[in-house]
Design a protein around this motif. Sequence first.
Motif, PDB file in Angstrom:
ATOM      1  N   PRO A 275      77.511  34.312  96.456  1.00  0.00           N
ATOM      2  CA  PRO A 275      77.106  35.200  95.360  1.00  0.00           C
ATOM      3  C   PRO A 275      76.637  34.365  94.168  1.00  0.00           C
ATOM      4  O   PRO A 275      77.321  33.434  93.765  1.00  0.00           O
ATOM      5  N   ILE A 276      75.448  34.670  93.671  1.00  0.00           N
ATOM      6  CA  ILE A 276      74.949  33.941  92.505  1.00  0.00           C
ATOM      7  C   ILE A 276      74.712  34.923  91.363  1.00  0.00           C
ATOM      8  O   ILE A 276      73.581  35.344  91.142  1.00  0.00           O
TER       9      ILE A 276
ATOM     10  N   ILE B 240      77.618  41.879  83.294  1.00  0.00           N
ATOM     11  CA  ILE B 240      77.270  42.682  84.470  1.00  0.00           C
ATOM     12  C   ILE B 240      76.033  43.529  84.183  1.00  0.00           C
ATOM     13  O   ILE B 240      75.076  43.559  84.960  1.00  0.00           O
ATOM     14  N   TYR B 241      76.055  44.177  83.029  1.00  0.00           N
ATOM     15  CA  TYR B 241      74.952  45.039  82.620  1.00  0.00           C
ATOM     16  C   TYR B 241      73.637  44.259  82.575  1.00  0.00           C
ATOM     17  O   TYR B 241      72.631  44.660  83.156  1.00  0.00           O
TER      18      TYR B 241
ATOM     19  N   GLY C  22      84.714  37.438  93.985  1.00  0.00           N
ATOM     20  CA  GLY C  22      83.573  37.049  94.809  1.00  0.00           C
ATOM     21  C   GLY C  22      82.898  38.217  95.501  1.00  0.00           C
ATOM     22  O   GLY C  22      81.682  38.332  95.516  1.00  0.00           O
ATOM     23  N   GLY C  23      83.725  39.126  96.079  1.00  0.00           N
ATOM     24  CA  GLY C  23      83.159  40.283  96.761  1.00  0.00           C
ATOM     25  C   GLY C  23      82.399  41.180  95.796  1.00  0.00           C
ATOM     26  O   GLY C  23      81.303  41.662  96.101  1.00  0.00           O
ATOM     27  N   GLN C  24      82.986  41.358  94.609  1.00  0.00           N
ATOM     28  CA  GLN C  24      82.305  42.172  93.600  1.00  0.00           C
ATOM     29  C   GLN C  24      81.011  41.512  93.152  1.00  0.00           C
ATOM     30  O   GLN C  24      79.992  42.178  92.966  1.00  0.00           O
TER      31      GLN C  24
ATOM     32  N   LEU D 217      77.381  42.955  93.217  1.00  0.00           N
ATOM     33  CA  LEU D 217      76.567  42.970  91.998  1.00  0.00           C
ATOM     34  C   LEU D 217      75.173  42.423  92.294  1.00  0.00           C
ATOM     35  O   LEU D 217      74.164  42.954  91.824  1.00  0.00           O
ATOM     36  N   CYS D 218      75.138  41.374  93.130  1.00  0.00           N
ATOM     37  CA  CYS D 218      73.838  40.802  93.484  1.00  0.00           C
ATOM     38  C   CYS D 218      73.004  41.813  94.267  1.00  0.00           C
ATOM     39  O   CYS D 218      71.781  41.902  94.103  1.00  0.00           O
TER      40      CYS D 218
END
Lengths: 289, 250, 284
Positions: free
Chosen positions: B92-93, B99-100, B149-151, B155-156
Amino acid sequence: MRKIIDSAIETIIFICGMLSIVFVVLIFGFLFKEGFSFFRNFGILKFVTGHFWYAASDPASFGILPLILGSTLVTIGACTIAVPIGVMSALFISEIAPKGIRDVLKSLIELMAAIPSVVIGLIGVITLVPFVKNIFNLPTGLTAFSGSIMLAFMAIPTIITISEDAIRSVPWKYREGALALGATKWQTVRRVVLKAAMPGIIAATMLGIGRVIGETMAVMMITGNAAHIPHSIFDPVRTMTATIAAEMGEAVRGGMHYRSLFAIAFVLFAITFIVNFMADLFLGKNKNI
Amino acid sequence: MVNKIEVRDLNCYYNKRCVLESLTINVIQNEILSIIGPANSGKTTFLRTLNRMNDLDATYCRKGEIYLDGEHIFNMNMENLRKRISMLFAMPIPLPMTIYENIVYAPKRLGLITRKSDQDAIVEQALRDASLWDEVKDRLNTSAMKISGGQQQRLCIARILAVNPEVILFDEPCSGLDPISTAKVEESMIELKEKYTIVLVTNNVKQASRVGDKTAFFLMGKLVEIDETDKLFVSPKEKQTENYITGRFG
Amino acid sequence: MIKLSPKLSQKFSYALLYIATLLAIVPVITIIFIIVKNGISAISLEFLTSMPKNGMREGGILPAILGTFSIVLCAITIILPVGVCAAIYLNEYAKDNFLTKIIKLSIVNLAGIPSVVYGLFGLGIFVMFFKLGVSIIAGALTLSIMELPVVITTARGALNSVPYSFREASWSLGVSRWQTIRHVVLPNALPGILTGTILTVARISGETAPILFTAAAFYVPHLPHSIFDQVMAMPYHLYIISTQIPNMPKNIIYGTALVLLMVVLTMSCIAMIARIYFKKRRKW
């Protein structure tokens, strides 16, 4: 619209990227143009091997051999002091000092590099020059020797920083290999680490030499500025840089004297070009281990 | 059954060494194509060729043709192509912002947001589609580096959905995730194929069997076999495929 | 020669390294100590805010402070955009080809040219060819060219510290290269660029040789009005009063040196602290 702005900006970025080349060519061309017209009038061989620099007298003599010897003497002197101290300090900082002390030392070295050369010159004139005069019983303390000591201080930060980088980039497995065979830490450092870091240390020395040759203000204040061929390190000398700095103000614009100073600058440019180019080659080598 | 991407006789090289050899393959619209195969079989190179991520690599070169809806992608503007074919990386990058901001970053740069009032709606929709909304709706303004990490991986995905591409490339998207996060990502992948075409590269044979409509098996830079996932896993035509999916090598 | 046991030889060598480090460090502390001890008595509000009097043997150093300030300000506004753009080109756009090698060689070479040669070049090009005269702008341009390699190198380091994956993530969404640089790379490289800038300011403040023939004046009876004015500058002023003027009161020399040293060292310290601070706050 957005695309046009983007490509306009990218063009500007490209031009800025090219500027370094432009400046080097410009500086080279400029020095060459002024210097070349001088060489044509005076003769390049007479310029480089002439024993006398009487720029202001009539007839003038523009022999820069004393200046070259002055620069060389000061440089050799400074490096004799700075290289061992610099490399040993770099070893201490990277191999022995605990982390807290290492950070403090590195900060101090950074501060040392930041001290302006006029301030170094001033300190030299006030403290070192009388000291050298008294202890060696000389007519004057403004000598190549005093200059070497002060210049060594200016080269030490460069040498330490670059050597330390080189030493620290020696892979850990080299050390582990040696230590696993039962070598003491010092044997490992001396036989393995130092050897692997050698190209970087040579580069550091080169860059230190470059810094000393190019140094102007401190050298002008401390070395006594006598333009004759030095017989010992305790003679006053005059370097190429100091000659330019001291005489440019009084030289008539466009005259023979004026152009002779550009010719000196051209010689300096050539020397530093070679020194830095070689340092860069060694630095490149260091990255490949 | 419409061909979204058609690849014709594609060859890729790194430093003149061939890593993909005469590959011809089709990706069908609104389907998930999983690509399996051992390490160094050219899976990721294929994926990175599809949205031309490798073009900046000086050691890389390629021959062949790839069409997206009949348009040759090597002739397309790079930015337009990547807007239509987006990619999710193995790790995940999240970009180092909130987040927004992560979600609105690309739409803003691409000029997809015309009115400021649309922003909130886009963020909410993208996060909902990536099934992340409920977990982060109260902390949209925290740094994206601070969520798990999963989130981050979801998000990506949300970030990609906000650009509204046509094809999404997944490059081993679950290799760094735990089983529960993996299940969540897989779940959203299956939901996503309603709207998007998906190419999934995975080291995990089971994952391919769970989510893929079609599965292709790559070995040493060559396409060995491609078939409906059910058929490929039940009755592979090639011996090599069978060895790989039954875990005899790889 | 007696062969020392490895243990003993290690102890002996460590002692040697320790002494070398002391030899490198003690002079710095001594220099700073001498200047501070002797200069502190000269420092007063009047010294910092008044004009020199009586052939500079009395009064303050205000014009020199302001002169240095204006040269530094001018130089940094020129060099920062140019240097950062050049660094962006090298780090983000340049391919690994012959042109790039030439650029890198040029930078190495520029970095090695002696400062007095830059002074000469500035005199020939800016003062005489472009007819800017001995002025703030001519000095600032000269210093800019001289500091360009350092600014490029530090800015490149800052850009390079931003992980490559951020760029890829941004490209993969269809964002163009420049937009990626502008909105992802630059904001994250900013702390590094900022620290580098402060260090550049420190170095420019102390440079004498490049402004010797391009900007600095022996004595100017008024404060600088425009960038085409000749000015007094702290390092040059220090050089003048410590070597050219007979019977110069020692405390004024030390006072001037102290002001100069403090400016330079404060900047360096700020840069060092900023570097530690940004490192701790780094998000990735």
